[in-house]
Write an enzyme that holds these catalytic residues in place. Structure first.
Site, PDB file in Angstrom:
ATOM      1  CG  ASP A   9      20.648 -51.975 -13.598  1.00  0.00           C
ATOM      2  OD1 ASP A   9      21.659 -52.671 -14.212  1.00  0.00           O
ATOM      3  OD2 ASP A   9      20.597 -52.348 -12.425  1.00  0.00           O
ATOM      4  CG  ASP A  11      21.413 -58.458 -12.682  1.00  0.00           C
ATOM      5  OD1 ASP A  11      20.452 -59.234 -13.125  1.00  0.00           O
ATOM      6  OD2 ASP A  11      22.382 -58.531 -13.324  1.00  0.00           O
ATOM      7  CG  ASP A 171      20.201 -51.395  -8.726  1.00  0.00           C
ATOM      8  OD1 ASP A 171      21.008 -51.351  -9.713  1.00  0.00           O
ATOM      9  OD2 ASP A 171      20.769 -52.441  -7.866  1.00  0.00           O
TER      10      ASP A 171
END
Length: 224
Positions: A9, A11, A171
């Protein structure tokens, strides 16, 4: 390496993009005479792509959106976001060194992000992260996006990787969802924008710093 196909990922995992995203969202809201959102709110809106973020921002500002206007607003948001190029200070600690080490060890690294493709390419190019990435697949590059398994599968295919040797690192629930639907293990970072307790994301392991990833991949291999 047992797990040498690594889906990443962007961001909240590789970079702290929330301040720039919040700035762009507030510029967009201001154009429509709406109050600004806070950085805390912006962080809670990140993870599902620009359209969902815009919907959440307008709702928080007190004006739910007409769906017909969303494509135009999304394009404007991306334009505003790209007016400010990020600098290296937004890269989380340990990311550069860890990506370099993983790539040197033969790992295939690919971005699986719901961020718009154009913005993603601008960010990784500006920050120099693209030198280690064999694939970059944004949220609008396919008919599906995370948590749909097809998004992760497309990254694996572009990398020329093996799904049986793949792992997802992120996240958010969307990151863990794509891993679950692909049937691959996952590693969650504790410092991102999860919108829920990290312990409840369902990851195989949780790390507090990105440079803990190589050792965690070894632990995953030992348990495989």
């Amino acid at each position: 390496m047992r797990y040498d196909t690594i889906l990443l990922d962007l961001d909240g995992t590789l970079i702290d993009s929330a301040p720039d995203i919040c700035r762009a969202a507030n510029l967009l809201l201001a154009e429509h005479d709406l109050p600004a959102i806070t950085l805390v709110q912006a962080k809670s809106f990140i993870g599902d792509g620009a359209p969902r973020l815009i919907e959440r921002a307008f709702s928080a500002a007190g004006r739910p959106l007409d769906p017909a206007k969303l494509p135009t607003l999304t394009e404007r948001f991306i334009d505003l976001y790209e007016t400010h190029e990020p600098d290296a200070s937004c890269i989380f600690p340990g990311v550069v060194e860890t990506l370099a080490a993983l790539a040197a060890s033969g790992a295939k690294l690919g971005l699986c992000t719901n961020k718009a493709q154009r913005s993603t390419e601008m960010v990784v190019r500006t920050l120099g992260l693209d030198r280690w990435l064999g694939a970059v697949v944004g949220g609008d590059a396919l008919p599906v996006r995370k948590p749909h398994a097809g998004h992760g599968r497309a990254v694996i295919e572009k990398l020329g990787g093996d799904i049986d040797r793949a792992v997802m690192v992120g996240d958010s629930p969307a990151d863990m969802g794509v891993a679950r639907d692909l049937g691959i293990p996952s590693v969650a970072v504790s410092y991102g924008y999860p919108r829920m307790p990290v312990s409840s994301l369902g990851a195989n392991f949780v790390i507090d710093r990105f440079d803990e990833l190589p050792a965690t991949l070894e632990r995953l291999a030992a348990e495989a």
